[in-house]
Design a protein around this motif. Sequence first.
Motif, short mmCIF file in Angstrom:
data_model
loop_
_atom_site.label_atom_id
_atom_site.label_comp_id
_atom_site.label_asym_id
_atom_site.label_seq_id
_atom_site.Cartn_x
_atom_site.Cartn_y
_atom_site.Cartn_z
N PRO A 1 39.13 -8.86 39.79
CA PRO A 1 39.35 -10.31 39.90
C PRO A 1 38.07 -11.05 40.33
N GLY A 2 37.18 -10.34 41.03
CA GLY A 2 35.93 -10.96 41.48
C GLY A 2 35.01 -11.37 40.34
N ALA A 3 35.30 -10.91 39.12
CA ALA A 3 34.45 -11.29 37.98
C ALA A 3 34.64 -12.75 37.60
N ASN A 4 35.69 -13.37 38.13
CA ASN A 4 36.05 -14.72 37.72
C ASN A 4 34.88 -15.70 37.82
N LEU B 1 31.76 -15.10 38.60
CA LEU B 1 30.52 -14.58 38.02
C LEU B 1 30.47 -14.91 36.54
N ALA C 1 38.49 -6.07 45.62
CA ALA C 1 38.72 -6.51 44.24
C ALA C 1 38.05 -7.85 43.98
N ILE D 1 31.99 2.30 46.58
CA ILE D 1 31.90 2.37 48.04
C ILE D 1 32.17 3.79 48.54
N LEU E 1 33.75 -1.70 43.36
CA LEU E 1 33.21 -3.02 43.68
C LEU E 1 32.30 -3.50 42.55
N LEU E 2 32.65 -4.64 41.96
CA LEU E 2 31.76 -5.28 40.99
C LEU E 2 30.86 -6.18 41.82
N THR E 3 29.64 -5.76 42.05
CA THR E 3 28.83 -6.56 42.97
C THR E 3 28.19 -7.75 42.28
N ASP E 4 27.79 -7.59 41.03
CA ASP E 4 27.12 -8.70 40.39
C ASP E 4 27.27 -8.62 38.89
N ALA E 5 27.25 -9.77 38.26
CA ALA E 5 27.21 -9.82 36.80
C ALA E 5 26.24 -10.92 36.44
N LYS F 1 25.41 3.47 42.72
CA LYS F 1 25.35 2.23 41.94
C LYS F 1 25.14 2.58 40.48
N SER G 1 35.32 -8.76 45.22
CA SER G 1 33.87 -8.55 45.43
C SER G 1 33.38 -9.11 46.76
N ARG H 1 24.58 0.36 36.45
CA ARG H 1 24.56 -0.91 35.75
C ARG H 1 25.12 -0.70 34.36
N HIS I 1 26.65 -5.01 37.61
CA HIS I 1 26.23 -4.06 38.63
C HIS I 1 27.44 -3.58 39.39
N VAL J 1 29.29 -0.87 42.16
CA VAL J 1 29.06 -0.04 43.34
C VAL J 1 30.32 0.76 43.60
N GLN K 1 34.78 -17.43 46.59
CA GLN K 1 35.79 -17.24 45.57
C GLN K 1 37.15 -16.85 46.15
#
Lengths: 174, 398
Positions: free
Chosen positions: A112-115, A117, B219, A85, A60-64, A90, B221, A92, A81, A83, B368
């Motif tokens: 894909p969640g980095a998009n 962020l 994926a 699971i 999990l990419l929780t934050d950038a 955690k 987040s 960094r 950041h 994580v 998102q």
Amino acid sequence: MTETSSQNANVVAELLRSWNPKAVAEVLEFRGETTIVVPRELLRATAEQCRQDAGLQYNLLTDATCLDRYPHEPRFELNYHLVSIPRREKVRLKVKLSGSDPVVDSLVLVWPGANWLEREIFDLFGIRFSGHPDLRRILLPDDWEGYPLRRDYPVEGYRDVPNTGELFRKSSTP
Amino acid sequence: MTTVETATGAAKTMVLNMGPQHPSTHGVLRILLELDGETVVKAVPDLGYLHTGIEKSCEDKTYSQAITLTDRMDYLNPLGNNLVYCLAVEKLLGLEVPKRAQYIRVMMVELQRISSHLVWLGTHAIDLGAMSVFLYCFREREEILKIFEMFAGQRMMTSYIRIGGVALDPPAGWRQAVERFLKMMPSRVDEYESLLTENRIWMGRTKGVGYISAEDAVALSMTGPTLRAAGVAYDNRKVFPYSSYEEFDFDIPTRTDSDCFARYMIRVAEMRESLKIIRQAFGKITNEGPIKADAPGIIPPQREKMKTEMEALIYHFKIFTEGFSPAPGEAFVTIESPRGELGCFIASDGSPKPLRVHFRAPSYINLQALPKLIEGQLIADVIACIGTIDIVLGEVDR
């Protein structure tokens, strides 16, 4: 708590070093948080390794987010950041970028969640992410000038002073 | 409304602009929908209408001044925002908060979780055509806001949680108020369930709608009830406990169907779990004890001391003019907000103002995944899907 986190720091740093000795430039410990400083060229590969390695499993990419140390150089620090699971850990990842060439590989292919962020960082700091599928401003209007979260951008913004016809501050080209 | 031809030229699609002023977006969210008949082909969210630059403003304030700004981000969870910010500052300072203050914090944020879920349930139900649930939910939310008013003098923007503890001692009569609420609430949750859970229209509108697999959710987040409805038991209160959550006994509800109905069931179950936590915190909060950490120079001194002790007066003056300076470094803290993982990243350069404050806003990151949820679905389900990920636009745009 501090003991387990420094153990985790050793595990992460060792696993990454055994994969590629150049991947870990520095390991920082502060208040029980582990930071791995990664060279810019190796960011995407290291991130991929962090996600896939069976001993790391940072899924999990929780934050950038970005940090501007203006006027010091290297000016920008990107903080990712992660994580895990399954492992409940955690970490960094940090990449340092100079103000003259703020370009780094995008991590959208890894998470894909980095998009969004990365779009937010591009919007507010002007960092460019190479390989990002849709690098547009996200919070500000498309025609906005400058990058407001940079330290040399005034908190009150650039605006007209009423009845003087003068600009409050002269816009500096970003 | 414009009609455009697709690349193949075979089917004609239509681009429909939804929002920014649209009742079901719960704020000002704009979505561009490309439609083929009633099916959504593509969805592009457009945000930023509520961007107020809170992160930038924080850099120009001392650490304690910025608390009032955090209230205004996720306006359905102001106490949670206060908490995550204060936890991050306390981590930078290495400050230990007294147990009594920690339990008060837990009780307050769990009350806040219930009130936030009530607003969610009421508005989500009204979006899908169930009018009366909204009225019932807001009736109970009012009771919670009254408790907040007792504690903090404010119903919504409480700023009750402060660096090193909480602002005030619990007021006289707080036990009766909370006890009354604890007695009333369980049957009220049953009441909502009797209105919705086996309601055929509700099931028709939510079952099988807005599916996302657990792999995709991680994926992208996603966190919070949406992730738990996909079967991943990830909750910060259990995984990375803060504010003494490890001492509380509660469950993390999960489901595997990962549709709008599952997310509804998760949130209802979470309300019951929160009641369990509040009941335990209620017992743990002693009548006497400190509510603030003992850290002169960081925590403002008591009023009485200020009038009698020279040192306290000096500290008071210094805190409110200059502020305090944590050691240079960075701290990242995450808590479980009603919407998911709420994070706060603070970097200090050793000066009285933060170098950088960043909030990991769960609404922003969960939003998102919206195109993933609605592409290929019917246009009526767009409303259900926006509601089900529970966004607060104040937090999305910050």
